[in-house]
Design an enzyme around this catalytic site. Structure first.
Site, PDB file in Angstrom:
ATOM      1  N   ARG A  63      45.181  97.316   8.182  1.00 32.07           N
ATOM      2  CA  ARG A  63      43.785  97.019   8.585  1.00 32.07           C
ATOM      3  C   ARG A  63      43.911  95.351   8.203  1.00 32.07           C
ATOM      4  O   ARG A  63      42.745  94.725   8.775  1.00 32.07           O
ATOM      5  CB  ARG A  63      42.678  97.577   8.157  1.00 32.07           C
TER       6      ARG A  63
ATOM      7  N   ASN B 241      33.051 107.253  -3.301  1.00 31.13           N
ATOM      8  CA  ASN B 241      34.073 107.213  -4.499  1.00 31.13           C
ATOM      9  C   ASN B 241      34.986 105.823  -4.532  1.00 31.13           C
ATOM     10  O   ASN B 241      35.132 105.487  -3.488  1.00 31.13           O
ATOM     11  CB  ASN B 241      35.169 108.227  -3.921  1.00 31.13           C
TER      12      ASN B 241
HETATM   13  C1  UD1 Z   1      40.570 105.478  -0.886  1.00 29.65           C
HETATM   14  C2  UD1 Z   1      40.022 106.898  -1.383  1.00 29.65           C
HETATM   15  C3  UD1 Z   1      38.480 106.960  -0.768  1.00 29.65           C
HETATM   16  C4  UD1 Z   1      37.834 105.646  -1.566  1.00 29.65           C
HETATM   17  C5  UD1 Z   1      38.472 104.452  -1.156  1.00 29.65           C
HETATM   18  C6  UD1 Z   1      37.889 103.350  -2.184  1.00 29.65           C
HETATM   19  C7  UD1 Z   1      41.466 108.581  -1.056  1.00 29.65           C
HETATM   20  C8  UD1 Z   1      42.323 109.562  -0.081  1.00 29.65           C
HETATM   21  N1  UD1 Z   1      40.660 108.044  -0.475  1.00 29.65           N
HETATM   22  O1  UD1 Z   1      40.278 105.263   0.519  1.00 29.65           O
HETATM   23  O2  UD1 Z   1      37.881 108.120  -1.482  1.00 29.65           O
HETATM   24  O3  UD1 Z   1      36.468 105.465  -1.207  1.00 29.65           O
HETATM   25  O4  UD1 Z   1      39.954 104.538  -1.710  1.00 29.65           O
HETATM   26  O5  UD1 Z   1      38.267 102.110  -2.161  1.00 29.65           O
HETATM   27  O6  UD1 Z   1      42.161 108.466  -2.089  1.00 29.65           O
HETATM   28  N2  UD1 Z   1      48.326 103.841  -1.800  1.00 29.65           N
HETATM   29  C9  UD1 Z   1      49.485 104.174  -1.930  1.00 29.65           C
HETATM   30  N3  UD1 Z   1      50.227 105.051  -1.704  1.00 29.65           N
HETATM   31  C10 UD1 Z   1      49.856 105.745  -0.604  1.00 29.65           C
HETATM   32  C11 UD1 Z   1      48.567 105.373  -0.142  1.00 29.65           C
HETATM   33  C12 UD1 Z   1      47.635 104.614  -0.853  1.00 29.65           C
HETATM   34  O7  UD1 Z   1      49.958 103.470  -3.096  1.00 29.65           O
HETATM   35  O8  UD1 Z   1      50.479 106.667   0.055  1.00 29.65           O
HETATM   36  C13 UD1 Z   1      47.561 102.942  -2.514  1.00 29.65           C
HETATM   37  C14 UD1 Z   1      47.217 101.567  -1.398  1.00 29.65           C
HETATM   38  O9  UD1 Z   1      47.956 100.717  -1.413  1.00 29.65           O
HETATM   39  C15 UD1 Z   1      45.803 101.147  -2.148  1.00 29.65           C
HETATM   40  C16 UD1 Z   1      45.072 102.442  -2.725  1.00 29.65           C
HETATM   41  O10 UD1 Z   1      46.327 103.344  -2.758  1.00 29.65           O
HETATM   42  O11 UD1 Z   1      45.767 100.259  -3.055  1.00 29.65           O
HETATM   43  C17 UD1 Z   1      44.056 103.295  -1.603  1.00 29.65           C
HETATM   44  O12 UD1 Z   1      44.828 103.553  -0.575  1.00 29.65           O
HETATM   45  P1  UD1 Z   1      43.911 103.241   0.944  1.00 29.65           P
HETATM   46  O13 UD1 Z   1      44.760 103.584   1.969  1.00 29.65           O
HETATM   47  O14 UD1 Z   1      43.330 101.593   0.836  1.00 29.65           O
HETATM   48  O15 UD1 Z   1      42.620 104.266   0.757  1.00 29.65           O
HETATM   49  P2  UD1 Z   1      41.216 104.227   1.343  1.00 29.65           P
HETATM   50  O16 UD1 Z   1      41.338 104.613   2.831  1.00 29.65           O
HETATM   51  O17 UD1 Z   1      40.601 102.933   1.149  1.00 29.65           O
HETATM   52 CA    CA Z   2      41.310 101.130   0.350  1.00 27.67          CA
END
Ligand code: UD1
Ligand code: CA
Length: 455
Positions: free
Chosen positions: A15, A167
């Protein structure tokens, strides 16, 4: 109990619409991830483990610190899958705190409370109630108030989307329990990802009470997923720094319009006008006045210095009572002693200027040593570069350099020497005398202007 912090930073950040990995975008002048790591360090954990994937090269180069352990997640299969990459290296008896690389403003206090709650509970999450819960996972509690599930917005029903508690993503759990739950994760959801958040309902089903701690300030758990949220976080950070400065006694013309992208330490009765940007480590003495739209990077300015509007200062050390600008550009290696004046459209680099000397207008002073009480006229240029090498110019105490003088370095100007305006100085100038180096003025008698031939 021993503590391991796991930081999730593998995502690309679609995004953001950028080639740069999301956590490398700058917030307050530092990568987003740097804020998270700094906060993690303040907890003094036994280990910090960063899960990385996108932009691996850029990330590893930006964070060479040896206190970090790196875990590659080659495919981003979800936040649960990400934690699982680090877990094999975490001993069973550790407490684990999971931080998100894109949630950078969380305070140490909230995290300490989260960790503390693990003394009694096996599992705790940090929640909040922002003005707009859109985009976040929603917290579902049972009638007794216990957290029983987190439902991602994409998977939520219309009714669930009305829930205001969200969350933050930050959780604390015992390593052995986390291992058990992560092993059972499935990806049956809208994004086909292994959600870390699904372990909440697993814990609840096992009868484990999940502690849901509400953050005192919803701004601290704001996630950064796009440029709007990045700007919003920047605003929060700006406000925090402004409050810190005003609490320390600084007068700010407008707390919304000062940016501190580094460390700023201040004396008493400092005034900072609008649009000022501070970078790196800046130290300001008592009564320092910074005019509007100045940029001050890695500088040390002593008591009573005044920096006028639109000046740009980089790695400058100034003694007391100096006056700089407006529109001055002071580059690295500029050292001003007491009561030095550097005026408008003057560029200085690699030069030491002694007490009481003045360069008031339109000059370039490079690789120069200027003695005390010298006066450098408007438009004076030190010609320090011969196309191959830089050379020094030495100007003695009390020298008076007229306007528009070229000082071709290496060259030395004696004490109390006077140089006539417009001179091109290629040889050393003796002390106490007038030196002029320019063509003599002459008038051509009887000369007539050409006229156009009559038609
Ligand atoms: C996530 C949470 C959501 C919360 C929000 C808060 C989950 C499924 N959802 O959503 O409940 O309200 O954060 O900001 O956890 N990342 C990895 N590897 C992956 C996927 C993500 O390292 O395979 C890292 C991303 O780089 C990021 C963080 O985890 O720093 C969160 O991932 P993101 O995809 O932004 O989750 P949200 O959709 O924001
Ligand atoms: Ca996020």
């Amino acid at each position: 109990m021993a503590l391991t912090v796991v930081v999730l930073a593998a995502g690309q950040g679609k995004r953001m619409h950028s080639t740069r990995p999301k956590v490398m975008h700058l917030l307050g002048g530092k990568p987003i991830l740097a804020h998270v790591l700094n906060t993690a360090r303040q907890l003094k954990p036994d280990a910090i483990r960063v899960v990385y994937g996108h932009g691996a090269k850029e990330l590893l180069a930006a964070f060479p610190q040896t206190d970090l352990f790196w875990h590659l997640q080659s495919d981003q299969l979800g936040t649960g899958h990400a934690v699982a990459q680090a877990l094999p290296d975490i001993p069973d008896d550790h407490q684990v705190l999971v931080l998100y690389g894109d949630v950078p403003l969380v305070g140490v206090r909230a995290l300490q409370l989260l960790v503390k709650s693990l003394e009694e509970k096996a599992f705790a999450i940090l929640t909040s109630a922002p003005d707009d819960p859109g985009g976040y996972g929603r917290i579902i509690r049972d009638q007794a108030g216990a957290v029983v599930q987190i439902i991602e917005e994409r998977d939520a029903s219309d009714e669930e989307r009305l829930i205001g508690e969200i969350n933050s993503g930050l959780i604390g759990a015992h390593a052995h329990a986390l291992r058990r739950w992560l092993d059972k994760l499935e990806n049956k959801n809208a994004q086909r990802e292994y959600y870390l958040t699904d372990i909440v309902s697993m814990a609840a089903k096992e009868g484990v009470k999940v502690e849901g701690l509400k953050a005192a300030d919803s701004k601290e758990v704001q996630g950064i997923n796009d440029k709007m949220e990045l700007a919003e976080a920047e605003k929060t950070l700006r406000h925090r720094k402004a409050v810190e400065l005003m609490t320390a006694g600084v007068s700010l013309a407008d707390p919304e319009r000062v940016d501190v992208r580094g460390e700023l330490s201040v004396g008493q009765d400092v005034f900072i006008d609008v649009g000022v940007v501070f970078e790196g480590n800046v130290q300001l003495g008592d009564r320092v006045h910074i005019g509007p739209y100045a940029i001050v990077s890695s500088c040390k300015l002593a008591d009573d210095c005044v920096v006028h509007a639109h000046s740009v200062l980089e790695s400058v050390v100034a003694g007391p009572n100096c006056e700089i600008g407006p529109f001055a550009r002071l580059r690295p290696g500029t050292e001003l002693a007491e009561q030095v004046k550097v005026g408008n459209f003057v560029e200085v680099k690699g030069s030491e200027i002694s007490e009481g000397s003045k360069i008031n207008h339109l000059s370039y002073i490079g690789d120069t040593t200027i003695g005390r009480d010298a006066n450098i006229g408007a438009g004076t240029i030190t010609c320090n570069y011969d196309g191959a090498e830089k050379h020094r110019t030495m100007i003695g105490d009390g020298a008076f350099v007229g306007s528009g003088v070229m000082l071709v370095a290496p060259v030395e100007i004696g004490k109390e020497a006077t140089i006539g305006a417009g001179s091109v100085i290629v040889k050393d100038v003796p002390s106490g005398q007038l030196t002029v180096a320019r063509a003599k003025q002459s008038t051509v008698k009887g000369w007539k202007r050409p006229t156009k031939p009559a038609k």
